[in-house]
Design a protein around this motif. Structure first.
Motif, PDB file in Angstrom:
ATOM      1  N   ALA A 164      -9.634   5.175  -2.312  1.00  0.00           N
ATOM      2  CA  ALA A 164      -8.137   4.299  -3.653  1.00  0.00           C
ATOM      3  C   ALA A 164      -9.125   4.974  -4.715  1.00  0.00           C
ATOM      4  N   SER A 165      -8.123   4.909  -5.745  1.00  0.00           N
ATOM      5  CA  SER A 165      -8.223   5.628  -7.150  1.00  0.00           C
ATOM      6  C   SER A 165      -7.731   4.537  -7.409  1.00  0.00           C
ATOM      7  N   GLY A 166      -7.774   4.058  -8.560  1.00  0.00           N
ATOM      8  CA  GLY A 166      -7.137   2.934  -9.812  1.00  0.00           C
ATOM      9  C   GLY A 166      -7.332   2.022  -9.818  1.00  0.00           C
ATOM     10  N   PHE A 167      -7.860   0.750  -8.378  1.00  0.00           N
ATOM     11  CA  PHE A 167      -7.807   0.072  -7.752  1.00  0.00           C
ATOM     12  C   PHE A 167      -9.253  -0.599  -7.053  1.00  0.00           C
ATOM     13  N   ASN A 168      -9.347  -2.042  -7.245  1.00  0.00           N
ATOM     14  CA  ASN A 168     -10.456  -2.219  -6.328  1.00  0.00           C
ATOM     15  C   ASN A 168      -9.657  -2.282  -5.332  1.00  0.00           C
ATOM     16  N   LEU A 169     -10.706  -1.806  -3.914  1.00  0.00           N
ATOM     17  CA  LEU A 169     -10.077  -2.200  -2.649  1.00  0.00           C
ATOM     18  C   LEU A 169     -10.534  -3.627  -1.628  1.00  0.00           C
ATOM     19  N   ASP A 170     -12.074  -3.988  -2.900  1.00  0.00           N
ATOM     20  CA  ASP A 170     -12.405  -5.239  -2.632  1.00  0.00           C
ATOM     21  C   ASP A 170     -11.573  -6.725  -2.315  1.00  0.00           C
ATOM     22  N   ASN A 171     -10.178  -6.085  -3.206  1.00  0.00           N
ATOM     23  CA  ASN A 171      -8.959  -7.055  -3.478  1.00  0.00           C
ATOM     24  C   ASN A 171      -8.230  -7.190  -2.560  1.00  0.00           C
ATOM     25  N   TYR A 172      -8.341  -6.328  -1.550  1.00  0.00           N
ATOM     26  CA  TYR A 172      -7.251  -5.808  -0.749  1.00  0.00           C
ATOM     27  C   TYR A 172      -7.225  -6.291   0.455  1.00  0.00           C
ATOM     28  N   ALA A 173      -6.164  -6.303   2.051  1.00  0.00           N
ATOM     29  CA  ALA A 173      -6.490  -6.529   2.914  1.00  0.00           C
ATOM     30  C   ALA A 173      -6.484  -4.799   3.413  1.00  0.00           C
ATOM     31  N   VAL A 174      -6.815  -4.137   4.329  1.00  0.00           N
ATOM     32  CA  VAL A 174      -6.522  -3.056   3.996  1.00  0.00           C
ATOM     33  C   VAL A 174      -5.917  -2.317   5.790  1.00  0.00           C
ATOM     34  N   GLY A 175      -4.853  -1.650   6.440  1.00  0.00           N
ATOM     35  CA  GLY A 175      -4.425  -1.392   7.324  1.00  0.00           C
ATOM     36  C   GLY A 175      -3.971  -0.187   7.609  1.00  0.00           C
ATOM     37  N   TRP A 176      -4.231  -0.057   8.988  1.00  0.00           N
ATOM     38  CA  TRP A 176      -3.072   1.941   9.371  1.00  0.00           C
ATOM     39  C   TRP A 176      -2.235   1.828  10.438  1.00  0.00           C
ATOM     40  N   PHE A 177      -1.374   2.554  10.029  1.00  0.00           N
ATOM     41  CA  PHE A 177      -0.251   2.499  10.569  1.00  0.00           C
ATOM     42  C   PHE A 177       0.055   3.530  11.523  1.00  0.00           C
ATOM     43  N   ARG A 178       0.803   3.899  12.255  1.00  0.00           N
ATOM     44  CA  ARG A 178       1.224   5.214  12.050  1.00  0.00           C
ATOM     45  C   ARG A 178       2.685   5.309  12.167  1.00  0.00           C
ATOM     46  N   GLN A 179       3.428   7.084  12.148  1.00  0.00           N
ATOM     47  CA  GLN A 179       4.687   6.673  12.549  1.00  0.00           C
ATOM     48  C   GLN A 179       5.299   8.185  12.669  1.00  0.00           C
ATOM     49  N   ALA A 180       6.230   8.576  13.204  1.00  0.00           N
ATOM     50  CA  ALA A 180       6.433   9.185  13.756  1.00  0.00           C
ATOM     51  C   ALA A 180       8.171   9.741  12.998  1.00  0.00           C
ATOM     52  N   PRO A 181       8.959  10.973  12.450  1.00  0.00           N
ATOM     53  CA  PRO A 181      10.201  10.846  11.989  1.00  0.00           C
ATOM     54  C   PRO A 181      11.308   9.967  12.670  1.00  0.00           C
ATOM     55  N   LYS A 236      11.044   7.148  13.644  1.00  0.00           N
ATOM     56  CA  LYS A 236      10.549   6.223  14.625  1.00  0.00           C
ATOM     57  C   LYS A 236      10.349   4.918  13.582  1.00  0.00           C
ATOM     58  N   GLU A 237      10.056   3.762  14.027  1.00  0.00           N
ATOM     59  CA  GLU A 237       9.935   2.570  13.248  1.00  0.00           C
ATOM     60  C   GLU A 237       8.036   2.794  13.341  1.00  0.00           C
ATOM     61  N   ARG A 238       7.206   2.187  12.175  1.00  0.00           N
ATOM     62  CA  ARG A 238       6.378   1.450  11.764  1.00  0.00           C
ATOM     63  C   ARG A 238       5.423   0.993  12.896  1.00  0.00           C
ATOM     64  N   GLU A 239       4.410   1.547  12.971  1.00  0.00           N
ATOM     65  CA  GLU A 239       3.824   0.301  14.169  1.00  0.00           C
ATOM     66  C   GLU A 239       1.759   0.749  14.001  1.00  0.00           C
ATOM     67  N   GLY A 240       1.675  -0.648  13.241  1.00  0.00           N
ATOM     68  CA  GLY A 240       0.258  -1.081  13.289  1.00  0.00           C
ATOM     69  C   GLY A 240      -0.745  -0.759  14.503  1.00  0.00           C
ATOM     70  N   VAL A 241      -1.653  -0.410  13.739  1.00  0.00           N
ATOM     71  CA  VAL A 241      -2.893   0.274  14.472  1.00  0.00           C
ATOM     72  C   VAL A 241      -3.708  -0.512  14.620  1.00  0.00           C
ATOM     73  N   ALA A 242      -4.553  -1.168  12.922  1.00  0.00           N
ATOM     74  CA  ALA A 242      -5.771  -1.768  12.273  1.00  0.00           C
ATOM     75  C   ALA A 242      -5.407  -2.426  11.446  1.00  0.00           C
ATOM     76  N   CYS A 243      -6.154  -2.871  11.125  1.00  0.00           N
ATOM     77  CA  CYS A 243      -6.340  -3.892  10.081  1.00  0.00           C
ATOM     78  C   CYS A 243      -7.703  -4.252   9.769  1.00  0.00           C
ATOM     79  N   ILE A 244      -7.716  -4.575   8.568  1.00  0.00           N
ATOM     80  CA  ILE A 244      -8.810  -5.271   7.990  1.00  0.00           C
ATOM     81  C   ILE A 244      -8.928  -6.309   6.291  1.00  0.00           C
ATOM     82  N   ALA A 245      -9.198  -7.725   7.335  1.00  0.00           N
ATOM     83  CA  ALA A 245      -9.561  -8.200   5.585  1.00  0.00           C
ATOM     84  C   ALA A 245     -10.167  -8.444   4.282  1.00  0.00           C
ATOM     85  N   ARG A 246     -10.228  -8.275   3.514  1.00  0.00           N
ATOM     86  CA  ARG A 246     -11.031  -8.417   2.239  1.00  0.00           C
ATOM     87  C   ARG A 246     -11.981  -8.718   2.641  1.00  0.00           C
ATOM     88  N   HIS A 247     -12.895  -9.481   4.114  1.00  0.00           N
ATOM     89  CA  HIS A 247     -13.888 -10.379   4.140  1.00  0.00           C
ATOM     90  C   HIS A 247     -14.710  -9.878   5.190  1.00  0.00           C
TER      91      HIS A 247
END
Length: 129
Positions: free
Chosen positions: A24-41, A43-54
């Protein structure tokens, strides 16, 4: 400039490993939940993993035991370690950040009606022999 940038994708053989980074640039990821998703052209998005702030995490069933999401707040970066990769993991992977507390379950699997505040440009992962 406020943005997320993914890196680390590439071509790997089945059974191999990759580590994706989401910086991340321009903001602090500490305050955000962050996730990974995958998507093919087309197709719908598919959430793979997510990590909360804590640090709580949640994974798509098909990647449990193979993928690990982690965060390094000092580097303002979240990682996705992908081991034992399968051909069906081939896709474009994106990271997203959502401000504040988040129901991680909404960001894993089908992601209908949920959005991240910020999303990166994606990195391609190809698993092939």
């Amino acid at each position: 400039q406020t943005r997320l940038v993914e890196s680390g994708g590439g071509l790997v053989q089945p059974g191999g490993s990759l580590r994706l980074s989401c910086a991340a640039s321009g903001f602090n990821l500490d305050n955000y939940a962050v996730g990974w998703f995958r998507q093919a052209p087309g197709k719908e998005r598919e959430g793979v993993a997510c990590i909360a702030r804590h640090g709580d995490t949640k994974y798509l069933d098909s990647v449990k035991g193979r993928f690990t999401v982690s965060r390094d707040n000092a580097k303002n970066t979240v990682y996705l370690q992908m081991n034992s990769l399968k051909t069906e993991d081939t896709n474009t992977y994106y990271c997203g950040a959502r401000f504040g507390p988040a129901d991680l379950g909404l960001f894993v699997g089908s992601m209908r009606n949920v959005e991240y505040d910020y999303t990166g440009q994606g990195t391609q992962v190809i698993v092939s022999s």
